[in-house]
Scaffold this motif. Structure first.
Motif, PDB file in Angstrom:
ATOM      1  N   ALA A 225      -3.696   3.913  -2.695  1.00 30.83           N
ATOM      2  CA  ALA A 225      -4.898   5.383  -2.391  1.00 30.83           C
ATOM      3  C   ALA A 225      -5.702   5.817  -3.384  1.00 30.83           C
ATOM      4  N   ALA A 226      -4.940   6.525  -3.322  1.00 33.88           N
ATOM      5  CA  ALA A 226      -5.184   7.940  -4.535  1.00 33.88           C
ATOM      6  C   ALA A 226      -6.713   6.795  -5.823  1.00 33.88           C
ATOM      7  N   PHE A 227      -5.800   6.031  -5.916  1.00 33.27           N
ATOM      8  CA  PHE A 227      -6.396   5.119  -7.418  1.00 33.27           C
ATOM      9  C   PHE A 227      -7.855   4.903  -7.198  1.00 33.27           C
TER      10      PHE A 227
ATOM     11  N   VAL B 251      -9.683   8.747 -14.573  1.00 36.50           N
ATOM     12  CA  VAL B 251      -9.368   9.319 -13.159  1.00 36.50           C
ATOM     13  C   VAL B 251      -7.782   8.866 -13.414  1.00 36.50           C
ATOM     14  N   GLY B 252      -7.197   8.387 -14.212  1.00 39.40           N
ATOM     15  CA  GLY B 252      -5.541   8.650 -13.945  1.00 39.40           C
ATOM     16  C   GLY B 252      -5.037   7.205 -12.529  1.00 39.40           C
ATOM     17  N   ASN B 253      -5.810   5.979 -12.662  1.00 38.06           N
ATOM     18  CA  ASN B 253      -5.241   5.025 -12.222  1.00 38.06           C
ATOM     19  C   ASN B 253      -4.122   3.782 -13.286  1.00 38.06           C
ATOM     20  N   ASP B 254      -3.340   3.849 -12.423  1.00 41.59           N
ATOM     21  CA  ASP B 254      -1.855   3.191 -13.453  1.00 41.59           C
ATOM     22  C   ASP B 254      -1.908   1.921 -12.962  1.00 41.59           C
TER      23      ASP B 254
ATOM     24  N   MET C  59       1.129  -1.453  -0.030  1.00 38.46           N
ATOM     25  CA  MET C  59       0.353  -0.292  -0.008  1.00 38.46           C
ATOM     26  C   MET C  59       0.945   1.187   0.030  1.00 38.46           C
ATOM     27  N   ASP C  60       0.309   2.086  -0.655  1.00 38.22           N
ATOM     28  CA  ASP C  60       0.844   3.497  -1.032  1.00 38.22           C
ATOM     29  C   ASP C  60       0.032   4.378  -1.163  1.00 38.22           C
ATOM     30  N   ALA C  61       0.305   5.639  -0.789  1.00 38.92           N
ATOM     31  CA  ALA C  61      -0.224   7.180  -1.049  1.00 38.92           C
ATOM     32  C   ALA C  61      -0.923   6.810  -2.772  1.00 38.92           C
ATOM     33  N   ALA C  62      -0.030   6.669  -3.475  1.00 40.61           N
ATOM     34  CA  ALA C  62      -0.642   6.048  -4.809  1.00 40.61           C
ATOM     35  C   ALA C  62      -1.969   5.057  -4.721  1.00 40.61           C
TER      36      ALA C  62
ATOM     37  N   SER D  36      -9.364   5.244  -4.185  1.00 40.27           N
ATOM     38  CA  SER D  36     -10.138   5.964  -4.361  1.00 40.27           C
ATOM     39  C   SER D  36     -11.251   6.604  -5.242  1.00 40.27           C
ATOM     40  N   SER D  37     -10.721   6.785  -6.572  1.00 43.22           N
ATOM     41  CA  SER D  37     -11.151   7.823  -7.382  1.00 43.22           C
ATOM     42  C   SER D  37     -11.827   6.858  -8.572  1.00 43.22           C
ATOM     43  N   CYS D  38     -12.000   5.409  -8.114  1.00 41.38           N
ATOM     44  CA  CYS D  38     -12.235   4.883  -9.830  1.00 41.38           C
ATOM     45  C   CYS D  38     -13.982   4.639 -10.038  1.00 41.38           C
TER      46      CYS D  38
END
Lengths: 423, 363, 220
Positions: free
Chosen positions: A22-24, A110-113, A17-20, A26-28
């Motif tokens: 978590a952001a991903f 939304v920019g998910n990698d 787990m990292d910030a990226a 959160s955004s889907c």
């Protein structure tokens, strides 16, 4: 000795787990566009191959253990637990139907990698004992023998002698203080031996000093494929140790996709320090020499040529223009596939898919996307820079009764060298 | 006290021609949205109308409603009609005072029991009856007694209709509306702070003419006067629609007569006749004078967020709430974030590296 | 039955405080949950920067590539129409601008009301179309959960009630306005606990995406 278990798998998920991530998560918004970028979905139309869906176990751990609302939901019994059965179900989704090509990562609005997260999810799958048999075998052979295909140095030795005889050039091994340490992929050694000869002749013309290492000749990294940083680290460390021991300043990764990703991007983070040397893909180096005038060629191929960009090289590493510059050097009738460079479509075999026998049928279906791209352009030959891609292209074209030869770019460059020695 | 003269006789005595009287009836009829064919019936009814007894109770009020009503106190037909009502009890307008006034009230209630119209302005305090008493009698008690013999109750003005100014936060007197206390008798709410004079007389004319209650809205207000919102009848509506607003008093937009929404106009939520009937016999009304509508005919208009705050602005203490929430959010978020890091750190610390031997053990 | 003015007073007052508090706390918790996780240091030699590419992707990802557009035109087109329509209704309607001005002190010019009205109507139609698409398209149907349908409803209601209030189709007006404000409060409360957070976190995600690829020299 302990056992792989669900708990170890969950621990691995937690560690990733990292910030990226978590952001991903959160955004889907469940828009489904990632599916339209994935050859495994596009060619099967099966929604379960939707890229973001492949990450559900990782997402559940994130939600249930790393968010306030997720924790509350779990306390209230409102969330699905990640079980061993679930991971077993997800093995196909994370390994058979994903080559980590990264096209979904470029498309997600939304920019998910997603590819970034698939790599992380595999860490949990491995630790939980849910990696495919084919990859386990490859990893075991890579660790114990030194090559995922079980190739030993003495077999390579035979090839070295052939090349030396054919070219009259020396193939240095364990030369201290050379400019470049050269790595090879087992696939290349076995299927495309012309690569070794090609680079020998090119290096001779350009005038650099180079060497192989008897202790670390293998470029590929089964640890990256299976998704275990422990295994990946050990394999990278062999190369780093050899490079440091031989005192080289540069390491060359051959015509392979994931090998480059492994050594160029993951390696330093596996050993948790920067390298004391630089890493190149052979194509990067060839283009540098082309630009500086060190690489001298003559003549051009006249047939209609197109190119397949290996995902790990182009989309995931930014080596896109270099191969085109080199193509234009030696081809007068080069035409790109419609979606190429960072938008190119995966051949279907990368990321460990081709080492996974169970995934053969799925891989061949995914290839149909590539087939459609090729048919659009109707080339006479296809050029590529990765042995796995090359093998997949050859197999796929044959299965679809298309007789279009596939050639390696380095080999093609070598054929046009202005040199004193003939082929 | 009732007299024997009919309205028609009184009007003729005062020099109002038949034609003048009929013109008034036609205007009143159209005000009540009645068809022209009913004008003769209206005229006949009014002509024969005997002065009914009206008892006017004033509780917690400012006398503004009476002031508004008496703006009709000019030699107009409305004025005469009002003289023609037997106003048997009214603090401001009556001549009597003290015991004599109270006796007059009690007599009128007894004589006209069941027939008098009870008009109430001002709210009733329930917290401590001592806040408002008349001759030692609390408002509530006086109201309850007066209601017994009333034919109908008119709650005059927003205080009587909805609690009004005394009922505004924090409502120290425990003020309630008339409607909350009167059960079993028809209550007509004529709200407004004060109500439009013509609205008052229009309601009375309806009662006099038909002896029935006018059609009422959900708040018990006559639909004829309270059925349309100010917003829908406002002459500045085209500016609202076009997006042209005054931003501050006396700015360019204000001087050009643009919409006053941004200055706090409560027109959209307010139902009254101001925009059509206007005040001071059609002279003007607040918006026309450049001031936003206060919403004075609506319940709780004093607490609707401020006269100069637009309707779209919440009345909540946004800045304060957001600040406290931000502090709490950062604290809770930091805790959750650290918890996440700890979970990850623990997983890293407890990690057992995966070996190929282990991998090969999987079934 | 609560009277409409009391209802309006409640939604404009205490209910708004509650909704705002939940929203602010929830969003801050979510943002800190994300940022405090951080990223491990990256020892690989960079080929490009992180910040520039990250910022670029925050914006550029709004535009679909031609290939994706051809494969999923509905998602791209209707997605745009919905977002633009909704943003016009939210940000360019003068009563809304007034709300922001009174709370944050900043304002900006609005559009004429009929234009905003048209944009809202279009946004509502787009939203309904998106729901139909979600239940019909195999991938979207497969991915969708209860939360997707809940957030759809909570998103529709403010637009619908706003439209009804503006056109005074619900009487009396205090009831219509009250329902509109209440619907927004429900949305605010659910916001931090659902995918609605993407309104903020998508830009963070896009930054990371651009940064990760940018560091490797790829334009994302």
């Amino acid at each position: 000795m302990s056992e792989l278990s669900l708990e170890r798998g969950l621990q691995a998920f937690r560690q990733e787990m990292d910030a990226a991530v978590a952001a991903f998560f959160s955004s889907c918004v469940h828009c489904g566009l990632c599916a339209e970028a994935c050859p495994f979905f596009v060619e099967t139309q099966d929604p379960k191959y939707t890229p973001i869906h492949k990450l559900e176990p990782l997402r559940l751990v994130w939600e249930q253990e790393f968010t306030l609302w997720g924790r509350i939901k779990r306390t209230l019994g409102l969330s699905r637990p990640v079980t061993d059965a679930m991971l077993a179900e997800w093995e196909e989704l994370l390994y058979d139907s994903c080559s980590m090509c990264g096209r979904c990562s470029l498309v997600c609005p939304v920019g998910n990698d997603i590819q970034y997260m698939v790599r992380k999810a595999r860490e949990g799958m491995v630790a939980a004992g849910h990696a495919p048999e084919g990859l386990i075998g490859a990893a075991a052979r890579a660790i114990r023998i030194g090559s995922p295909m079980g190739l030993k140095f003495k077999t390579l030795q035979v090839q070295i002698e052939h090349v030396q005889a054919d070219t009259g050039l020396e193939i240095p091994v364990d030369r201290q203080g050379a400019d470049f340490l050269v790595l090879l992929s087992s696939m290349e050694i076995i299927n495309f031996p012309e690569y070794l000869e090609a680079i020998a002749r090119i290096f001779e013309q350009v005038g650099i000093t180079w060497t192989l290492s008897s202790e670390a000749f293998e470029a590929t990294n089964a640890g990256i494929q299976i998704g275990s940083k422990d295994i990946a680290r050990e394999l990278v460390e062999r190369v780093v140790r050899a490079a440091e021991k031989l005192g080289v300043n540069n390491v060359i990764s051959p015509e392979c996709g994931h090998a480059y990703t492994a050594i160029r991007w993951e390696g330093p983070n596996l050993i948790e320090r920067p390298y004391p040397f630089r890493v190149f893909h052979i194509i990067e180096l060839l283009d540098e020499w082309r630009a500086s005038g060190k690489l001298k060629t003559e003549g051009k191929e006249s047939d209609r040529l197109t190119m397949h960009d290996p995902c790990n090289l182009a989309r995931k590493s930014g080596v896109i223009e270099q191969q085109r510059n080199l193509m234009n050097l030696v081809a007068e009738n080069f035409v790109d596939l419609k979606e190429h460079g960072r938008w190119q479509w995966c051949c279907g075999a990368g990321g460990g898919v081709s080492s996974n026998e169970r995934a053969t049928e799925l891989r061949m279906r995914a290839f149909k996307r590539k087939k459609a791209q090729i048919e659009e352009v109707a080339p006479e030959r296809i050029v590529t820079m990765c042995a796995t891609c090359r093998t997949q292209l050859e197999e796929g074209l044959e299965e679809n009764n298309m007789s279009i030869p596939v050639v390696g770019l380095t080999e093609m460059i070598a054929e046009h060298l202005v040199d004193a020695k003939s082929d | 006290m009732a007299t024997t003269k009919t309205l028609g006789e009184v009007l003729r005595e005062n020099g109002v021609t038949r034609r003048g009287f009929l013109k008034f009836c036609a205007a009143t009829a159209s005000l009540m949205a009645l068809p022209p064919s009913l004008v003769p019936a209206l005229a006949a009814a009014l002509e024969k109308a005997r002065r009914p007894s009206v008892i006017w109770l004033s509780f917690q009020e400012c006398t503004g409603c009476t002031e508004s009503l008496t703006r009709s106190h000019t030699p107009t037909v409305e004025g005469l009609i009002l003289e023609h009502i037997s106003l048997d009890y009214h603090h401001t307008l009556q001549a009597a005072s003290g015991d004599a006034a109270e006796h007059a009230r009690e007599d009128a209630m007894k004589e006209n029991f069941g027939h008098y119209i009870l008009v109430v302005d001002g709210s009733v305090p329930l917290a401590n009856p001592g806040y408002s008493t008349i001759a030692g009698i609390t408002n509530r008690v006086m109201l309850e007694e007066a209601v017994k013999g009333a034919a109908a109750v008119i709650a005059m003005g927003t205080c009587a209709a909805f609690g009004g100014l005394p009922g505004a936060a924090p409502n120290p007197t425990g003020a309630v509306s008339v409607g909350e206390l009167v059960k079993g008798k028809p209550v007509i709410n004529v709200s407004g702070c004060p109500p439009v004079p013509l609205v008052i007389t229009g309601v009375l004319a309806q009662l006099l003419t038909f002896g029935t209650l006018p059609a009422l809205d959900g708040y018990g207000r006559p639909l004829a006067f309270f059925g349309q919102s100010i917003h829908d009848r406002c002459y500045r509506r085209p500016f609202y629609d076009k997006g042209l607003f005054a931003e501050s008093f006396d700015d360019e937009g204000a001087r050009k007569g643009w919409c006053l929404y941004r200055l706090g106009c409560k027109g959209p939520m307010t139902y009254n006749a101001c925009a059509t009937m206007k005040w001071n016999q059609g002279t003007s009304w607040p918006v026309e004078s450049g001031h936003p509508c206060l919403g004075c005919a609506e319940p709780h208009f004093w607490d609707a967020g401020g006269f100069y705050e637009a309707l779209s602005v919440p009345t909540a203490a946004i800045a304060r709430t957001a600040t406290y929430a931000a502090v709490g959010g950062v604290a809770l978020g930091a805790a959750m974030g650290i918890l996440g890091r700890t979970t990850r750190q623990k997983a890293t610390a407890q990690r057992q590296p995966v070996s190929v031997d282990e991998l090969e053990q999987t079934p | 039955m609560i009277n409409p003015m009391d209802f309006l007073a409640w939604v404009r007052g205490p209910a708004f405080d509650i909704a705002l508090a939940v929203f602010v706390v929830g969003m801050l918790v979510r943002l800190l949950e994300i940022f405090l996780l951080g990223r491990r240091p990256n020892y690989a030699q960079a080929r490009g920067g992180e910040w520039g590419p990250g910022l670029r992707t925050m914006v550029s990802r709004s535009l679909a590539d031609p290939g994706t557009f051809k494969r999923a035109p509905f998602n791209v087109i209707v997605g745009w129409i919905w977002h633009v329509g909704f943003l016009i209704a939210l940000l360019l309607f003068v009563p809304h601008i007034e709300l922001v001005k009174k709370t944050l002190g900043i304002g900006w010019p609005g559009l004429p009301n009929p234009v905003v009205d048209a944009a809202s109507a279009i946004a509502i139609v787009a939203l309904v179309a998106m729901l139909i698409h979600r239940v019909q398209h195999p991938v979207m149907r497969f991915l969708s959960t209860f939360e997707d349908y809940l957030t759809w409803t909570l998103t529709l209601l403010p637009l619908l009630t706003g439209y009804l209030a503006y056109h005074r189709l619900i009487n009396p007006y205090p009831l219509a306005l009250g329902l509109h404000i209440l619907s927004i409060e429900l949305l605010l409360i659910a916001f931090p606990f659902t995918k609605l957070t993407h309104a903020v976190t998508a830009f963070i995600a896009r930054w990371y995406n651009g940064a990760i690829f940018g560091r490797k020299g790829v334009r994302a």
